[in-house]
Design an enzyme around this catalytic site. Structure first.
Site, PDB file in Angstrom:
ATOM      1  CD  GLU A   1      -0.557   7.371  14.555  1.00 62.52           C
ATOM      2  OE1 GLU A   1      -0.787   7.046  13.373  1.00 62.52           O
ATOM      3  OE2 GLU A   1      -0.190   6.576  15.432  1.00 62.52           O
TER       4      GLU A   1
ATOM      5  CB  CYS B   1      -7.836  10.061   8.578  1.00 63.15           C
ATOM      6  SG  CYS B   1      -8.137   8.641   9.629  1.00 63.15           S
TER       7      CYS B   1
ATOM      8  CB  CYS C   1      -8.928   2.023  20.811  1.00 67.89           C
ATOM      9  SG  CYS C   1     -10.569   1.450  20.306  1.00 67.89           S
TER      10      CYS C   1
ATOM     11  CB  CYS D   1     -10.218  -4.567  16.420  1.00 69.25           C
ATOM     12  SG  CYS D   1     -11.855  -3.846  16.555  1.00 69.25           S
TER      13      CYS D   1
ATOM     14  CB  CYS E   1      -6.902  -2.424  15.389  1.00 69.01           C
ATOM     15  SG  CYS E   1      -6.813  -0.628  15.417  1.00 69.01           S
TER      16      CYS E   1
ATOM     17  N   GLY F   1      -9.010   5.329  18.082  1.00 72.85           N
ATOM     18  CA  GLY F   1     -10.143   5.422  19.001  1.00 72.85           C
ATOM     19  C   GLY F   1     -11.461   5.021  18.370  1.00 72.85           C
ATOM     20  CD  GLU F   2     -16.269   2.872  18.016  1.00 74.83           C
ATOM     21  OE1 GLU F   2     -15.663   2.200  17.164  1.00 74.83           O
ATOM     22  OE2 GLU F   2     -17.282   3.529  17.751  1.00 74.83           O
TER      23      GLU F   2
ATOM     24  CB  SER G   1     -15.211   4.538  10.773  1.00 76.78           C
ATOM     25  OG  SER G   1     -14.990   3.152  10.728  1.00 76.78           O
TER      26      SER G   1
ATOM     27  CB  SER H   1     -15.221  -1.608  11.465  1.00 74.72           C
ATOM     28  OG  SER H   1     -14.746  -0.316  11.193  1.00 74.72           O
ATOM     29  CG  LEU H   2     -19.883  -6.724   8.905  1.00 70.30           C
ATOM     30  CD1 LEU H   2     -20.685  -6.668  10.194  1.00 70.30           C
ATOM     31  CD2 LEU H   2     -20.844  -6.801   7.706  1.00 70.30           C
ATOM     32  CG  HIS H   3     -13.404  -5.640   9.895  1.00 68.19           C
ATOM     33  ND1 HIS H   3     -13.290  -4.917   8.732  1.00 68.19           N
ATOM     34  CD2 HIS H   3     -13.019  -4.789  10.889  1.00 68.19           C
ATOM     35  CE1 HIS H   3     -12.851  -3.699   9.020  1.00 68.19           C
ATOM     36  NE2 HIS H   3     -12.692  -3.587  10.316  1.00 68.19           N
TER      37      HIS H   3
ATOM     38  CB  CYS I   1      -5.088   4.772  12.468  1.00 71.65           C
ATOM     39  SG  CYS I   1      -5.977   3.266  12.782  1.00 71.65           S
TER      40      CYS I   1
HETATM   41  N1  SAH Z   1     -12.913   2.600  15.813  1.00 74.38           N
HETATM   42  C1  SAH Z   1     -13.428   2.876  14.516  1.00 74.38           C
HETATM   43  C2  SAH Z   1     -12.507   3.695  13.616  1.00 74.38           C
HETATM   44  C3  SAH Z   1     -11.044   3.353  13.581  1.00 74.38           C
HETATM   45  S1  SAH Z   1     -10.183   2.369  12.451  1.00 74.38           S
HETATM   46  C4  SAH Z   1     -13.801   1.600  13.817  1.00 74.38           C
HETATM   47  O1  SAH Z   1     -13.541   0.545  14.339  1.00 74.38           O
HETATM   48  O2  SAH Z   1     -14.419   1.680  12.765  1.00 74.38           O
HETATM   49  C5  SAH Z   1     -10.563   2.576  10.799  1.00 74.38           C
HETATM   50  C6  SAH Z   1     -10.713   1.239  10.078  1.00 74.38           C
HETATM   51  O3  SAH Z   1      -9.459   0.543   9.902  1.00 74.38           O
HETATM   52  C7  SAH Z   1     -11.620   0.269  10.805  1.00 74.38           C
HETATM   53  O4  SAH Z   1     -12.459  -0.358   9.883  1.00 74.38           O
HETATM   54  C8  SAH Z   1     -10.622  -0.721  11.388  1.00 74.38           C
HETATM   55  O5  SAH Z   1     -11.246  -1.928  11.704  1.00 74.38           O
HETATM   56  C9  SAH Z   1      -9.624  -0.803  10.278  1.00 74.38           C
HETATM   57  N2  SAH Z   1      -8.319  -1.352  10.669  1.00 74.38           N
HETATM   58  C10 SAH Z   1      -7.654  -1.232  11.837  1.00 74.38           C
HETATM   59  N3  SAH Z   1      -6.490  -1.874  11.807  1.00 74.38           N
HETATM   60  C11 SAH Z   1      -6.373  -2.398  10.578  1.00 74.38           C
HETATM   61  C12 SAH Z   1      -5.371  -3.188   9.917  1.00 74.38           C
HETATM   62  N4  SAH Z   1      -4.259  -3.552  10.537  1.00 74.38           N
HETATM   63  N5  SAH Z   1      -5.624  -3.546   8.639  1.00 74.38           N
HETATM   64  C13 SAH Z   1      -6.737  -3.177   7.997  1.00 74.38           C
HETATM   65  N6  SAH Z   1      -7.708  -2.447   8.566  1.00 74.38           N
HETATM   66  C14 SAH Z   1      -7.540  -2.068   9.841  1.00 74.38           C
END
Ligand code: SAH
Length: 339
Positions: free
Chosen positions: A90, A103, A110, A114, A117, A157-158, A189, A212-214, A331
């Site tokens: 995508e 994007c 991947c 996570c 995701c 993907g990462e 990212s 992507s810290l979260h 995504c």
């Molecule tokens: N693999 C990379 C880039 C892909 S995702 C990464 O992890 O950064 C882009 C961003 O969207 C990342 O910060 C990911 O953690 C976040 N993301 C993925 N699924 C999500 C969801 N369901 N809700 C909110 N953010 C999400």
């Protein structure tokens, strides 16, 4: 057979000379490839003999638009592209006042796992080649009929799990006689592959690195991001500080707000403490609901409270505007639906 878009420019120059063509041919070919040529016949300034020689070992790769959705709300365009092997990826084109941003994906699936995701649900199928990463920009731009000026590597993907191809792609997409997209207009990212953050710092590319810290601590991060078992927050932030020091660039952090998991006022305080020395930008993303996952978005008030707490602690925090919400633009969601 070789996809010419998998060559870096100097490799392309070497290649054309190796088949007995002049070096400047590389300029012409490179330029055609980036304009979205789909065959050697289109390259009208190459001689027939040159085209025939090229066809022996190489080909012009393309991406098929399998599905395309245009948001009625904000004009966001989502592409489901089909790769030559039938796999799908995508890409999303968003319209901002400063131009079009795409994007793009870096892998088919991947393996980072996570929990929130959609892209990781079926695991990793394979990494994309440098040419396949680039083709998303080339063919989206061709279809839009408008210049794409910004890139975010935040699709499926990462990127740091496909390091060499991503670097090759970045070099090519930046070249003047190609798409000529400035490094400062590109964000990458990562979920936090720390050892590759050190490598990236050495590449000397003034792109924006986004982490992507979260989560504000390992206890929470371990439960939502398996990568944290390999590189915990201390190691990740050590790599980030080294990156800032080497490149002189600020880092951005993404923080997906999951209600009841990481969005308390204590979490905000802990987060601010953790990163404030880097004077970063924090992008808050209200978590998107993924069918298979049971994570909930907080209310508007919860999100605003978290943002305001960070701001009061001196952190530059914004909430990501949701684009393309009528076309499942986040995504991984579209690919999964089609599969
Ligand atoms: N693999 C990379 C880039 C892909 S995702 C990464 O992890 O950064 C882009 C961003 O969207 C990342 O910060 C990911 O953690 C976040 N993301 C993925 N699924 C999500 C969801 N369901 N809700 C909110 N953010 C999400």
């Amino acid at each position: 057979m070789i996809d010419l878009k998998d060559f870096e420019y100097d490799e392309l120059e070497e290649y054309v000379q190796s088949i007995g063509e002049k070096r400047f041919r590389a300029q012409q070919i490179f330029s055609w490839l980036h304009k979205g040529a789909e065959s050697y016949e289109e390259m009208s300034n190459l001689s027939k003999a040159a085209r025939e020689k090229l066809e022996k070992e190489t080909y012009v790769s393309t991406l098929k638009i399998r599905e395309k959705y245009v948001s009625k709300l904000d004009g966001t365009v989502k592409y489901l592209f089909e790769l030559p092997d039938g796999n799908c990826i995508e890409s999303v084109v968003m319209r901002y006042h400063h131009g079009l941003t795409i994007c793009i994906s870096s892998q088919v699936g991947c393996r980072m796992g996570c929990r929130f995701c959609a892209s990781t649900i079926g695991g990793l199928y394979r990494s994309l080649t440098a040419g396949e990463i680039l083709n998303q920009v080339i063919f989206a731009q061709k279809d839009m009929g408008e210049r794409i000026s910004n890139i975010v590597m935040m699709g499926i993907g990462e990127p740091l799990d496909n390091y060499d191809n991503v670097i090759k792609f970045l070099h090519n997409v930046n070249r003047e006689n190609g798409l000529n997209i400035g490094y400062r207009h590109i964000s990458l990212s990562t979920c936090g592959v720390a050892d590759k953050i050190y490598s990236l710092a050495e590449e000397n590319l003034p792109i924006t690195l986004t982490i992507s810290l979260h989560a504000p601590n390992d206890i929470i991060r371990n439960t939502i991001m398996p990568v944290n078992h390999k590189y915990n927050i201390t190691e990740l932030l050590k790599a980030c500080r080294a990156y800032v020091k080497t490149t002189g660039r600020r880092i951005s952090f993404e923080y997906s707000l999951i209600h009841g998991v990481n969005d308390s006022m204590d979490n905000a305080k802990e987060l601010a403490e953790l990163i404030k020395d880097m004077r970063p930008h924090v992008n808050l993303i209200p978590v998107n609901n993924v069918e298979e996952r049971d994570f909930k978005k907080g209310s508007r008030a919860d999100i605003a409270a978290f943002q305001n707490k960070l701001i009061s602690l001196g952190i530059n925090a914004t909430v990501r505007r949701e684009l393309g919400s009528d076309i499942s633009a986040s995504c991984g969601q579209l690919r999964k639906k089609v599969l």
